[in-house]
Enzyme design. Structure first.
Site, PDB file in Angstrom:
ATOM      1  N   ARG A 174       1.191  -1.249  -0.015  1.00  0.00           N
ATOM      2  CA  ARG A 174      -0.382  -0.105  -0.155  1.00  0.00           C
ATOM      3  C   ARG A 174       0.780   0.795  -0.266  1.00  0.00           C
ATOM      4  O   ARG A 174       0.595   1.960   0.343  1.00  0.00           O
ATOM      5  CB  ARG A 174      -1.060  -0.044   1.225  1.00  0.00           C
ATOM      6  CG  ARG A 174      -2.087  -0.962   1.311  1.00  0.00           C
ATOM      7  CD  ARG A 174      -3.357  -0.755  -0.001  1.00  0.00           C
ATOM      8  NE  ARG A 174      -4.012  -2.050   0.006  1.00  0.00           N
ATOM      9  CZ  ARG A 174      -4.359  -3.424  -0.414  1.00  0.00           C
ATOM     10  NH1 ARG A 174      -3.153  -3.181  -0.838  1.00  0.00           N
ATOM     11  NH2 ARG A 174      -5.031  -4.306  -0.044  1.00  0.00           N
ATOM     12  N   SER A 245     -10.816  -0.802   2.754  1.00  0.00           N
ATOM     13  CA  SER A 245      -9.966  -0.632   3.564  1.00  0.00           C
ATOM     14  C   SER A 245      -9.696   0.344   4.296  1.00  0.00           C
ATOM     15  O   SER A 245      -8.946   1.405   3.536  1.00  0.00           O
ATOM     16  CB  SER A 245      -8.425  -1.899   3.507  1.00  0.00           C
ATOM     17  OG  SER A 245      -9.308  -2.995   3.110  1.00  0.00           O
ATOM     18  N   GLU A 341      -5.954   4.402   5.703  1.00  0.00           N
ATOM     19  CA  GLU A 341      -5.405   3.826   4.089  1.00  0.00           C
ATOM     20  C   GLU A 341      -5.269   5.291   3.614  1.00  0.00           C
ATOM     21  O   GLU A 341      -4.577   5.304   2.702  1.00  0.00           O
ATOM     22  CB  GLU A 341      -6.247   2.826   3.574  1.00  0.00           C
ATOM     23  CG  GLU A 341      -5.128   1.756   3.823  1.00  0.00           C
ATOM     24  CD  GLU A 341      -5.268   2.250   1.582  1.00  0.00           C
ATOM     25  OE1 GLU A 341      -4.191   2.361   1.731  1.00  0.00           O
ATOM     26  OE2 GLU A 341      -5.867   1.980   1.202  1.00  0.00           O
TER      27      GLU A 341
HETATM   28  N1  EPU Z   1     -11.444 -10.857  10.226  1.00  0.00           N
HETATM   29  C1  EPU Z   1     -12.123 -11.103  11.310  1.00  0.00           C
HETATM   30  N2  EPU Z   1     -13.426  -9.697  11.644  1.00  0.00           N
HETATM   31  C2  EPU Z   1     -13.057  -8.321  10.575  1.00  0.00           C
HETATM   32  C3  EPU Z   1     -12.243  -8.628   9.465  1.00  0.00           C
HETATM   33  C4  EPU Z   1     -11.439  -9.490   9.719  1.00  0.00           C
HETATM   34  O1  EPU Z   1     -11.794 -11.496  12.628  1.00  0.00           O
HETATM   35  O2  EPU Z   1     -14.402  -8.071  10.765  1.00  0.00           O
HETATM   36  C5  EPU Z   1     -10.447 -11.589  10.199  1.00  0.00           C
HETATM   37  C6  EPU Z   1     -10.608 -12.587   8.651  1.00  0.00           C
HETATM   38  O3  EPU Z   1     -11.223 -13.131   9.745  1.00  0.00           O
HETATM   39  C7  EPU Z   1      -9.370 -12.869   8.638  1.00  0.00           C
HETATM   40  C8  EPU Z   1      -7.885 -11.870   8.363  1.00  0.00           C
HETATM   41  O4  EPU Z   1      -8.824 -10.759   9.370  1.00  0.00           O
HETATM   42  O5  EPU Z   1      -9.074 -13.850   9.298  1.00  0.00           O
HETATM   43  C9  EPU Z   1      -8.032 -10.717   7.488  1.00  0.00           C
HETATM   44  O6  EPU Z   1      -9.828 -10.118   6.949  1.00  0.00           O
HETATM   45  P1  EPU Z   1      -9.898 -10.515   4.977  1.00  0.00           P
HETATM   46  O7  EPU Z   1      -9.397 -12.008   4.468  1.00  0.00           O
HETATM   47  O8  EPU Z   1     -10.716  -9.620   5.300  1.00  0.00           O
HETATM   48  O9  EPU Z   1      -8.785  -9.370   4.592  1.00  0.00           O
HETATM   49  P2  EPU Z   1      -8.626  -8.081   5.567  1.00  0.00           P
HETATM   50  O10 EPU Z   1      -6.966  -8.221   5.628  1.00  0.00           O
HETATM   51  O11 EPU Z   1      -9.038  -7.839   5.539  1.00  0.00           O
HETATM   52  C10 EPU Z   1      -6.669  -7.065   2.676  1.00  0.00           C
HETATM   53  C11 EPU Z   1      -6.621  -5.942   1.896  1.00  0.00           C
HETATM   54  C12 EPU Z   1      -8.666  -5.800   1.210  1.00  0.00           C
HETATM   55  C13 EPU Z   1      -8.002  -6.673   0.223  1.00  0.00           C
HETATM   56  C14 EPU Z   1      -8.983  -8.368   1.141  1.00  0.00           C
HETATM   57  C15 EPU Z   1      -8.014  -9.059   0.192  1.00  0.00           C
HETATM   58  C16 EPU Z   1      -5.783  -4.467   3.799  1.00  0.00           C
HETATM   59  C17 EPU Z   1      -5.581  -2.988   4.457  1.00  0.00           C
HETATM   60  N3  EPU Z   1      -7.403  -4.805   3.113  1.00  0.00           N
HETATM   61  O12 EPU Z   1      -8.000  -7.109   4.036  1.00  0.00           O
HETATM   62  O13 EPU Z   1      -7.952  -4.029   0.350  1.00  0.00           O
HETATM   63  O14 EPU Z   1      -9.430  -6.827  -0.205  1.00  0.00           O
HETATM   64  O15 EPU Z   1      -7.338  -8.476   2.186  1.00  0.00           O
HETATM   65  O16 EPU Z   1      -7.031  -9.719  -0.019  1.00  0.00           O
HETATM   66  O17 EPU Z   1      -4.555  -4.823   2.835  1.00  0.00           O
HETATM   67  C18 EPU Z   1      -8.504  -2.263   0.796  1.00  0.00           C
HETATM   68  O18 EPU Z   1      -7.699  -2.085   0.298  1.00  0.00           O
HETATM   69  O19 EPU Z   1      -9.499  -1.080   0.357  1.00  0.00           O
HETATM   70  C19 EPU Z   1      -8.942  -3.336   0.782  1.00  0.00           C
HETATM   71  C20 EPU Z   1     -10.341  -3.737   0.942  1.00  0.00           C
END
Ligand code: EPU
Length: 345
Positions: A174, A245, A341
């Site tokens: 990012r 995010s 972000e």
């Molecule tokens: N989780 C929770 N509770 C929540 C949300 C997430 O426990 O409310 C846990 C999930 O169960 C999972 C982990 O956190 O184990 C990660 O969650 P998720 O797979 O939804 O991905 P993320 O790390 O929250 C990142 C990116 C997203 C991207 C997804 C998929 C960043 C800041 N965000 O989200 O990017 O779509 O991975 O690769 O790196 C964006 O930048 O706007 C964005 C949506």
């Protein structure tokens, strides 16, 4: 590349332009002056005028990664440079030049329709092509920087167009050289390098769940799977204002991670970086009890705690107030700092 309208079109300056429909949070914001930029050739004259009047300025793409205040003083450049063109193709890869104002998801769709796979894991990310490299958009194990050959931008410091090769863009999670140098570059064109050999990238847990072990997904299968997951997890900005995010996933030293995991065995994280661990900010926020909570007109999305939403009538101040509450609580509980972000204008 098709450009509309052409360079001879006079640049139109609009005073007091409302931007409510040009930012995905749906904040009421007014640009003191706005220029529609439809072609790179318009930029030198516009920038020279801005410089001579010592005006503040900023670039707005799709408005999907910004927090806009009620008033934006000076000049806002609205990037509308469109068009895409294959500039070369050999046995190993295709080079594709795309205007900065092209809608990102429409580009992903176009590449698949034209048998140029590679970007499918990045489907449905809102925003424009020109904004994608600034924050190095990423999802499901892929970052846009994996596919960027070079970038053409107007450099306001040098008052000239520059071309930066991939390494010069200093891409990281990012992050990029453009993000590190705000108010300097206006991205006009992105050249993508799409390899001819394609392999599905399904290692990301959410995506792996969509396919059985022996399945051999096509680029279209991947595209549909990503669209399905995103539609389920992330709110549609047309329905509820948001900027995806809201915080970056924080990166901590391995030692800190080891201490945390002893206390919190469920801690979600990614082993992306040597000696460090990327923690899932959504998990940290969720554990603090914020998911689905509301604070006036703004709140935390009910299906993904990493996404802050505007229920209607919210402002930049409201969202930043909620963000501060979340940052403080996460820091108190886990000793981890969350970085915002989207760009705060
Ligand atoms: N989780 C929770 N509770 C929540 C949300 C997430 O426990 O409310 C846990 C999930 O169960 C999972 C982990 O956190 O184990 C990660 O969650 P998720 O797979 O939804 O991905 P993320 O790390 O929250 C990142 C990116 C997203 C991207 C997804 C998929 C960043 C800041 N965000 O989200 O990017 O779509 O991975 O690769 O790196 C964006 O930048 O706007 C964005 C949506």
């Amino acid at each position: 590349m098709t450009r509309a309208p052409n360079a001879s079109t006079p640049t139109k300056l609009t005073p007091n332009l409302g931007l409510k429909h040009r930012n995905t949070f749906g904040f009421d914001a007014v640009a003191e002056f706005a220029y529609e930029i439809n072609s790179p050739e318009q930029i030198p004259a516009v920038m020279s005028e801005i410089t001579s009047h010592k005006q503040k300025w900023r670039v707005l793409g799709g408005g999907s990664n910004v927090i806009l205040p009620a008033n934006l003083p000076g000049v806002t450049l609205l990037m509308n440079i469109i068009g895409q063109e294959i500039i070369s193709s050999n046995s190993s890869s295709t080079l594709l030049a795309v205007g900065g104002g092209v809608n990102w998801h429409e580009l992903v769709t176009w590449t698949l329709e034209n048998d140029l796979p590679g970007l499918e894991n990045l489907a449905l990310i809102p925003g424009t092509v020109g904004a994608a490299p600034i924050q190095n958009i990423g999802a499901y194990g892929v970052e846009v920087s994996d596919y960027i050959d070079s970038i053409e931008a107007f450099d306001a410091k040098e008052q000239a167009f520059v071309t930066l090769q991939n390494e010069a863009c200093r891409f990281a999670y990012r992050d990029s050289y453009f993000k590190q140098n705000p108010h300097r570059f206006i991205v006009t064109k992105v050249v993508f390098k799409l390899p001819k050999t394609w392999k599905a990238r399904i290692h990301y847990a959410d995506l792996a769940k969509q396919f059985s072990e022996n399945s051999n997904p096509s680029p279209e299968d991947m595209f549909l799977a990503v669209c399905k997951i995103r539609t389920q997890k992330l709110p549609d900005p047309k329905v509820i204002g948001n900027a995806g995010s809201f915080f970056q996933n924080p990166v901590v030293p391995n030692e800190q991670y080891k201490t945390l995991i002893k206390t919190y065995p469920g801690l979600a994280s990614y082993p992306d970086l040597p000696g460090k661990r990327k923690l899932a900010a959504g998990w940290l926020i969720d554990q603090c009890g914020f998911k689905g909570q509301r604070m006036g007109s703004v709140g935390v999305y009910e299906n993904q705690a990493l996404v802050l939403v505007n229920h209607g009538g919210g402002t930049a101040q409201d969202i930043l107030g909620l963000a501060k509450c979340i940052q403080d609580k996460v820091h108190d509980k886990f000793g981890v700092s969350l970085q915002i972000e989207p760009n705060i204008f």
